[in-house]
Design an enzyme around this catalytic site. Structure first.
Site, PDB file in Angstrom:
ATOM      1  N   LYS A 282     -44.072  31.905  18.582  1.00 51.97           N
ATOM      2  CA  LYS A 282     -44.200  30.447  18.658  1.00 51.97           C
ATOM      3  C   LYS A 282     -44.887  29.909  17.401  1.00 51.97           C
ATOM      4  CE  LYS A 282     -44.736  29.900  23.673  1.00 51.97           C
ATOM      5  NZ  LYS A 282     -43.564  29.045  23.858  1.00 51.97           N
ATOM      6  N   ARG A 356     -38.341  33.756  32.621  1.00 48.62           N
ATOM      7  CA  ARG A 356     -37.164  34.005  33.461  1.00 48.62           C
ATOM      8  C   ARG A 356     -36.898  35.504  33.613  1.00 48.62           C
ATOM      9  NH1 ARG A 356     -33.471  30.433  29.555  1.00 48.62           N
ATOM     10  NH2 ARG A 356     -35.470  29.361  29.482  1.00 48.62           N
TER      11      ARG A 356
HETATM   12  N1  BES Z   1     -44.220  29.198  28.525  1.00 53.78           N
HETATM   13  C1  BES Z   1     -43.159  28.581  27.829  1.00 53.78           C
HETATM   14  C2  BES Z   1     -42.849  27.171  28.341  1.00 53.78           C
HETATM   15  C3  BES Z   1     -43.908  26.142  28.093  1.00 53.78           C
HETATM   16  C4  BES Z   1     -43.863  25.368  26.960  1.00 53.78           C
HETATM   17  C5  BES Z   1     -44.887  25.907  29.021  1.00 53.78           C
HETATM   18  C6  BES Z   1     -44.805  24.392  26.743  1.00 53.78           C
HETATM   19  C7  BES Z   1     -45.836  24.927  28.812  1.00 53.78           C
HETATM   20  C8  BES Z   1     -45.791  24.167  27.676  1.00 53.78           C
HETATM   21  C9  BES Z   1     -41.885  29.402  27.982  1.00 53.78           C
HETATM   22  O1  BES Z   1     -42.061  30.763  28.094  1.00 53.78           O
HETATM   23  C10 BES Z   1     -41.066  29.161  26.756  1.00 53.78           C
HETATM   24  O2  BES Z   1     -41.472  29.592  25.712  1.00 53.78           O
HETATM   25  N2  BES Z   1     -39.921  28.500  26.930  1.00 53.78           N
HETATM   26  C11 BES Z   1     -39.046  28.223  25.855  1.00 53.78           C
HETATM   27  C12 BES Z   1     -37.666  28.628  26.303  1.00 53.78           C
HETATM   28  C13 BES Z   1     -36.660  28.686  25.196  1.00 53.78           C
HETATM   29  C14 BES Z   1     -37.041  29.763  24.210  1.00 53.78           C
HETATM   30  C15 BES Z   1     -35.301  28.945  25.777  1.00 53.78           C
HETATM   31  C16 BES Z   1     -39.118  26.731  25.573  1.00 53.78           C
HETATM   32  O3  BES Z   1     -39.251  25.939  26.507  1.00 53.78           O
HETATM   33  O4  BES Z   1     -39.066  26.368  24.400  1.00 53.78           O
HETATM   34 MN    MN Z   2     -42.193  31.711  26.184  1.00 55.16          MN
END
Ligand code: BES
Ligand code: MN
Ligand code: ZN
Length: 503
Positions: A282, A356
């Protein structure tokens, strides 16, 4: 916090502070007019002076001009036609938060204006207000320090004022509300704790303590057994960290036992103790917030504890797949193909779509343990916040009849949900060249694809709740501090209790 329900009029009740909910537009007839007269016109002059604006959750304090209560706190509840159960909880939480740093030992709360707005259900209001006061006192600032400025005060005594009501029924409801608030606080504190404090093993230890306390069955699956069982998606995420993964299982009632509704309900919560994104790392901006990615797991662990307190023995299974998503020499690489517990070959093209993966195996395992109905709760996507903001939880489910049951539990709990569609056409956008499916697709419709992915791992009635933005507030509101909110805890409790045996 001691609890007392009184059926006297608010102007007859001694207290350090009396909370007076005020509907807009303000009319000084009925009880509010009488209270104003007895307070020497204080309330009317406050409103005339403009100290209390009509915006919901705005507050003003006043002296009482000789009432037995020492001070008044007026709080606007806005248009009564739009007051729902969630608003009632938040009105109470706002009043309590407003008292931070004040000396209030006996807090009295006049329920009638809220009961009128909710259609006269005083017992429901008593439960929601008691819960709201306690939830409002929740303060994450003291998790790691002993003292803070303007600390929250939990009153010694909460006096609920409901003239003409059935005091016994209100007391029962209020006591239940307090237990729910305590469960919510447990979920919030587990979630707010930092990643160097709460590893998967530490969360498992917390679950073991809860199991001992409430006499629950527990099983904790480590990496060896998870690998043997074939939890390839769970291990794909868990293997990247030096802190080994834990699949945490808690159960009340017997193995596979059906509840009064003929269900063996499973609640499954995403437990990513830290989500760096893994190799698909990230951006550093706000990465520190990703300690909250375990909120779903904390929510289901707290919810089964709450159910065990309110209706011991109610059949319920809680599953918390718990990992750290880290980059390192053992991490899953983008493009790795793994075999899920249900046999599907999954092409992990984005290691940041990890929730997921662990949930998919957890859902399959819950079915293997006899679950007939499944609800998962997860901080799954950033997209849900962009779509819906932090005031309503995004939800998916099938069949519709089970979704409706979960939504009804949410309505009883005072929590809002918005159903999103599982659009079949997008399944093909997750096709993989080498495997059965990829774990993410193009970002268009990404929220829907997250739901469609999870659906591949269930064969029974199932609902998915995405609490990524409702479960955690980036800044404080009138009714809640920054951090974990406890979202969906009360819904899961209501859903499970619907299957409790009477008595
Ligand atoms: N934990 C994150 C989602 C999240 C983002 C929670 C911001 C709280 C605040 C999740 O694991 C994630 O990284 N999701 C990605 C999915 C994508 C890579 C398909 C996202 O939402 O960008
Ligand atoms: Mn994630
Ligand atoms: Zn995540």
């Amino acid at each position: 916090m001691q609890l007392r329900v009184v059926t006297d009029q608010p102007w007859d009740v001694p207290a350090d502070l009396l909370v007076v909910p005020v509907a807009s537009p303000v009319t000084f007839d009925g009880g509010l007019g009488e209270l104003d007269r007895r307070a020497g016109g204080e309330l009317k002059s406050l409103v005339d002076f403009g100290d209390l604006n009509a915006k919901r959750y705005s507050t003003a304090t006043a002296s009482t001009g000789g009432l037995p209560a020492r001070r008044l706190l007026l709080e606007s509840i806005g248009d009564p036609a739009t007051v729902d159960r969630e608003v009632v909880v938040r009105v109470a939480a706002t009043a309590e938060r407003r008292l931070a740093g004040r000396a209030v030992r006996r807090l009295a709360f006049w329920l009638s204006p809220l009961a009128d707005a909710l259609g006269g259900d005083a017992a429901a209001v008593a439960g929601l207000v008691a819960r709201g006061v306690l939830e409002g006192s929740y303060d994450p600032r003291t998790i790691y320090r002993d003292s803070v400025d303007s600390p929250m005060v939990v009153p010694d005594e909460l006096i609920l004022i409901a003239p003409g009501a059935d005091a016994a029924a209100l007391t029962t409801a209020a006591e239940r509300g307090i237990v729910i608030a305590e469960g919510s606080a447990l979920a919030r504190t587990l979630s707010n704790r930092s990643s160097n404090d709460v590893s998967p093993e530490v969360l498992a230890e917390e679950a073991r303590a809860i199991a001992r306390k409430h006499d629950l069955w527990i099983d904790v699956i480590g990496p060896e057994r998870a690998t043997e069982l074939g939890m390839g998606m769970f291990m794909a995420v868990g293997r990247g960290s030096d802190n080994p993964p834990r699949m945490i299982l808690l159960r009340s009632g017997g193995e596979g036992e059906l509840d009064a509704l003929g269900r063996h309900l499973a609640i499954v919560g995403k437990g990513v103790c830290f989500d760096s994104g893994g190799i698909s790392i990230k951006p550093s901006d706000r990465m520190e917030e990703m300690k909250m990615d375990k909120t779903g797991a904390c929510t289901v662990i707290a919810a089964i504890a709450t159910v065990a307190r309110l209706a011991p023995g109610t059949p319920l299974l809680a599953v918390a797949p718990t990992v750290e998503n880290m980059p390192g020499p053992h991490s899953t690489r983008p493009g790795d193909i793994v075999t899920a517990l249900n046999g599907k070959k999954v092409d992990i093209i984005n290691t940041d779509a990890e929730g997921r993966l662990i949930l998919g195996d957890a859902l399959s395992y819950a079915e293997r343990l006899g679950a007939t109905h499944l609800v998962d709760v997860a901080t799954l996507t950033g997209a849900v916040g962009r779509a819906l903001g932090n005031q309503v939880t995004g939800a998916f489910g099938t069949p519709q009849s089970f979704y409706d049951e979960v939504a009804a539990a949410g309505a009883r709990a005072g929590e809002r949900y918005w159903q999103l569609p599982l659009i079949e056409d997008y399944v093909s956008e997750m096709e993989s060249w080498y495997g059965d499916l990829t774990n993410s697709g193009s970002p268009e419709g990404g929220l829907i694809k997250s739901g469609l992915f999870l659906r591949e791992f269930v064969t029974r009635p199932w609902v998915h709740l995405d609490i990524a933005s409702t479960g955690y507030y980036r800044k404080a509101t009138a009714y809640a501090p920054r951090g974990a909110t406890g979202a969906s805890h009360a819904t899961l409790v209501e859903l499970a209790l619907a299957g409790a045996r009477a008595g």
